[in-house]
Write an enzyme that holds these catalytic residues in place. Structure first.
Site, PDB file in Angstrom:
ATOM      1  N   LYS A  39       7.323  11.204   0.424  1.00  0.00           N
ATOM      2  CA  LYS A  39       6.941  10.543   1.695  1.00  0.00           C
ATOM      3  C   LYS A  39       8.160   9.915   2.366  1.00  0.00           C
ATOM      4  CE  LYS A  39       5.989   6.445   1.124  1.00  0.00           C
ATOM      5  NZ  LYS A  39       5.726   5.048   0.854  1.00  0.00           N
TER       6      LYS A  39
ATOM      7  N   LYS B 227      15.145   0.574   5.059  1.00  0.00           N
ATOM      8  CA  LYS B 227      14.572   1.025   3.783  1.00  0.00           C
ATOM      9  C   LYS B 227      14.614   2.556   3.653  1.00  0.00           C
ATOM     10  CE  LYS B 227      11.973   1.368   0.123  1.00  0.00           C
ATOM     11  NZ  LYS B 227      12.535   1.212  -1.202  1.00  0.00           N
TER      12      LYS B 227
ATOM     13  N   THR C  88       6.264   0.822   2.175  1.00  0.00           N
ATOM     14  CA  THR C  88       7.263   1.604   2.913  1.00  0.00           C
ATOM     15  C   THR C  88       6.508   2.564   3.827  1.00  0.00           C
ATOM     16  OG1 THR C  88       8.769   1.536   1.028  1.00  0.00           O
ATOM     17  CG2 THR C  88       9.247   3.154   2.741  1.00  0.00           C
TER      18      THR C  88
ATOM     19  N   LEU D  60       0.841  -1.200   0.000  1.00  0.00           N
ATOM     20  CA  LEU D  60       0.000   0.000   0.000  1.00  0.00           C
ATOM     21  C   LEU D  60       0.880   1.254   0.000  1.00  0.00           C
ATOM     22  CD1 LEU D  60      -2.456  -1.470   2.631  1.00  0.00           C
ATOM     23  CD2 LEU D  60      -3.013  -0.977   0.237  1.00  0.00           C
ATOM     24  N   PRO D  61       0.296   2.427  -0.325  1.00  0.00           N
ATOM     25  CA  PRO D  61       1.122   3.621  -0.469  1.00  0.00           C
ATOM     26  C   PRO D  61       1.859   4.056   0.806  1.00  0.00           C
ATOM     27  CG  PRO D  61      -1.014   3.952  -1.528  1.00  0.00           C
ATOM     28  CD  PRO D  61      -1.094   2.653  -0.778  1.00  0.00           C
TER      29      PRO D  61
HETATM   30  P1  NAD Z   1       0.897   2.734  -6.133  1.00  0.00           P
HETATM   31  O1  NAD Z   1       0.360   4.030  -5.670  1.00  0.00           O
HETATM   32  O2  NAD Z   1       1.203   2.496  -7.585  1.00  0.00           O
HETATM   33  O3  NAD Z   1      -0.041   1.514  -5.633  1.00  0.00           O
HETATM   34  C1  NAD Z   1      -0.726   1.490  -4.430  1.00  0.00           C
HETATM   35  C2  NAD Z   1      -2.016   0.700  -4.635  1.00  0.00           C
HETATM   36  O4  NAD Z   1      -2.683   0.581  -3.372  1.00  0.00           O
HETATM   37  C3  NAD Z   1      -2.994   1.395  -5.589  1.00  0.00           C
HETATM   38  O5  NAD Z   1      -3.377   0.482  -6.614  1.00  0.00           O
HETATM   39  C4  NAD Z   1      -4.169   1.771  -4.695  1.00  0.00           C
HETATM   40  O6  NAD Z   1      -5.426   1.719  -5.360  1.00  0.00           O
HETATM   41  C5  NAD Z   1      -4.075   0.712  -3.612  1.00  0.00           C
HETATM   42  N1  NAD Z   1      -4.744   1.071  -2.364  1.00  0.00           N
HETATM   43  C6  NAD Z   1      -4.675   2.219  -1.649  1.00  0.00           C
HETATM   44  N2  NAD Z   1      -5.420   2.133  -0.526  1.00  0.00           N
HETATM   45  C7  NAD Z   1      -5.968   0.891  -0.533  1.00  0.00           C
HETATM   46  C8  NAD Z   1      -6.836   0.186   0.342  1.00  0.00           C
HETATM   47  N3  NAD Z   1      -7.295   0.754   1.464  1.00  0.00           N
HETATM   48  N4  NAD Z   1      -7.193  -1.072   0.023  1.00  0.00           N
HETATM   49  C9  NAD Z   1      -6.737  -1.655  -1.111  1.00  0.00           C
HETATM   50  N5  NAD Z   1      -5.919  -1.038  -2.002  1.00  0.00           N
HETATM   51  C10 NAD Z   1      -5.542   0.209  -1.701  1.00  0.00           C
HETATM   52  O7  NAD Z   1       2.240   2.522  -5.262  1.00  0.00           O
HETATM   53  P2  NAD Z   1       3.487   1.569  -5.582  1.00  0.00           P
HETATM   54  O8  NAD Z   1       4.462   2.286  -6.442  1.00  0.00           O
HETATM   55  O9  NAD Z   1       2.978   0.215  -5.945  1.00  0.00           O
HETATM   56  O10 NAD Z   1       4.153   1.554  -4.112  1.00  0.00           O
HETATM   57  C11 NAD Z   1       3.582   0.817  -3.021  1.00  0.00           C
HETATM   58  C12 NAD Z   1       4.546   0.938  -1.855  1.00  0.00           C
HETATM   59  O11 NAD Z   1       5.835   0.414  -2.237  1.00  0.00           O
HETATM   60  C13 NAD Z   1       4.778   2.375  -1.369  1.00  0.00           C
HETATM   61  O12 NAD Z   1       4.895   2.370   0.014  1.00  0.00           O
HETATM   62  C14 NAD Z   1       6.101   2.747  -2.046  1.00  0.00           C
HETATM   63  O13 NAD Z   1       6.808   3.730  -1.307  1.00  0.00           O
HETATM   64  C15 NAD Z   1       6.832   1.414  -2.037  1.00  0.00           C
HETATM   65  N6  NAD Z   1       7.837   1.220  -3.099  1.00  0.00           N
HETATM   66  C16 NAD Z   1       7.590   1.570  -4.387  1.00  0.00           C
HETATM   67  C17 NAD Z   1       8.588   1.378  -5.362  1.00  0.00           C
HETATM   68  C18 NAD Z   1       8.374   1.756  -6.808  1.00  0.00           C
HETATM   69  O14 NAD Z   1       9.374   1.764  -7.574  1.00  0.00           O
HETATM   70  N7  NAD Z   1       7.150   2.062  -7.239  1.00  0.00           N
HETATM   71  C19 NAD Z   1       9.815   0.810  -5.007  1.00  0.00           C
HETATM   72  C20 NAD Z   1      10.019   0.433  -3.676  1.00  0.00           C
HETATM   73  C21 NAD Z   1       9.027   0.640  -2.734  1.00  0.00           C
END
Ligand code: NAD
Length: 316
Positions: free
Chosen positions: A263, A188, A113, A74-75
């Site tokens: 964030k 992280k 994260t 999740l975000p």
């Molecule tokens: P994103 O915003 O693309 O995806 C998050 C998903 O969570 C979305 O599809 C959203 O609809 C869903 N969501 C939000 N609230 C929800 C709920 N209550 N119930 C169900 N679904 C819900 O984000 P991402 O890029 O996939 O990143 C996710 C996490 O991983 C974050 O914490 C980010 O910091 C971390 N991260 C991302 C990357 C990257 O390269 N994108 C790399 C390492 C870590």
């Protein structure tokens, strides 16, 4: 050909949060023979997983109904607390929280994260119910999520780590046990503070060269073979057209959104403040992203290049 393994002994998994990272991670579990029930607020995201063989659901509780393992991607902290505890600001479990429905013995893996304090709170409440929880944030970006080569940085006790490890191996290559609950998140954010500094510094250096008449690709190659070499130059160049298949070469779409880097930098600043550590470079990177997200919240974090030269926004 799709790679599959014998699924006879694989636990049933619920996967919640199917964004840029969670979507491909859940697909890799399916490819490895796991049976996965998914949930995301976005119907489109759910349908993409259904096409890959997952069962869809209408809530986190429904997704987890028969699951032995729950994974979330999740975000931010508020989304994780909201799913597990039932409220974005909760410090204790409410009836709406997913943890209130999970039976003792369930394994929970949170790969989002989030701040270490929130990770410890959710883990403590889970533990009170006999549920094993690990924080397992990842590094490796969307390319690593798709290729199944992520690095997982795990916080939790030994037995929870041992249970989580084979499942994490289906989505990643390097699995580190950083320490107790929260330790994965601390490691992280140290990494991502450095990444935010490196991306900002790399964009600044490329722009200095370009404004002095150099070609961005030639300059990048020179720095790659010199002492300025770093991960962003190697695999995630922020200047359009230097590398193929990276966000800068597709209008800064996909990848790791600027709002998530923002964030993470603020999580690092908070962690530093809590213990009185000095983080002047992290603070400067956070300042750049504070400004940047006002216009480019959803663009990939390499779009910080536009802070130095906004013509890059129309070049790819
Ligand atoms: P994103 O915003 O693309 O995806 C998050 C998903 O969570 C979305 O599809 C959203 O609809 C869903 N969501 C939000 N609230 C929800 C709920 N209550 N119930 C169900 N679904 C819900 O984000 P991402 O890029 O996939 O990143 C996710 C996490 O991983 C974050 O914490 C980010 O910091 C971390 N991260 C991302 C990357 C990257 O390269 N994108 C790399 C390492 C870590």
């Amino acid at each position: 050909m799709t790679e599959t393994t014998d699924s006879t002994n694989n636990p049933q998994i619920a996967f919640i949060g199917l964004g840029n990272m969670g979507g491909p991670m859940a697909k890799n579990l399916l490819k490895k023979g796991y049976s996965v029930t998914v949930f995301d607020l976005s119907d489109d995201a759910q349908q993409q997983l259904a096409a890959a063989g997952a069962t869809t659901s209408t809530s986190p509780k429904e997704a987890a109904k028969n699951a032995e393992v729950v994974i979330t991607m999740l975000p931010a902290s508020k989304h994780v607390k909201s799913v597990y505890l039932g409220d974005a600001d909760a410090t204790e479990l409410t009836e709406e929280g997913l943890l209130s429905d999970l039976p003792a013995g369930t394994l929970v893996i949170d790969s989002s994260t989030i701040d270490a304090a929130a990770a410890r709170t959710v883990a403590r409440i889970a533990s009170d119910k006999g549920i094993d929880l690990v924080d397992a944030p990842v590094s490796g970006g969307t390319a690593g999520a798709e290729a199944g080569t992520l690095t997982f940085i795990v916080g939790g006790n030994d037995s929870a780590f041992n249970r989580a490890e084979p499942i994490l191996k289906a989505m990643g290559k390097n699995i580190f046990h950083a320490g107790d609950n929260g330790a994965g998140q601390v490691a992280k954010i140290c990494n991502n503070m450095l990444l935010g500094i490196l991306m900002s510094g790399t964009a600044e250096a490329i722009n200095l060269g370009v404004q002095n008449g150099l070609d961005a690709g030639v300059l990048s190659e020179i720095m790659l073979q010199s002492s300025g070499r770093n991960w962003t130059l190697e695999v995630y160049n922020p200047y359009p057209g230097v590398l193929e298949n990276v966000p800068s070469s597709r209008g800064y779409t996909g990848g790791f959104m600027s709002q998530h880097m923002h964030k993470d930098l603020h999580l690092a600043l908070q962690a530093a403040k809590d213990i009185g550590a000095d983080v002047p470079m992290g603070a400067k990177a956070a300042e750049l992203y504070d400004e940047h997200i006002k216009q480019h919240n959803e663009k990939d974090f390499s779009s910080i290049m536009a802070h130095f030269n906004d013509s890059v926004l129309t070049q790819s």
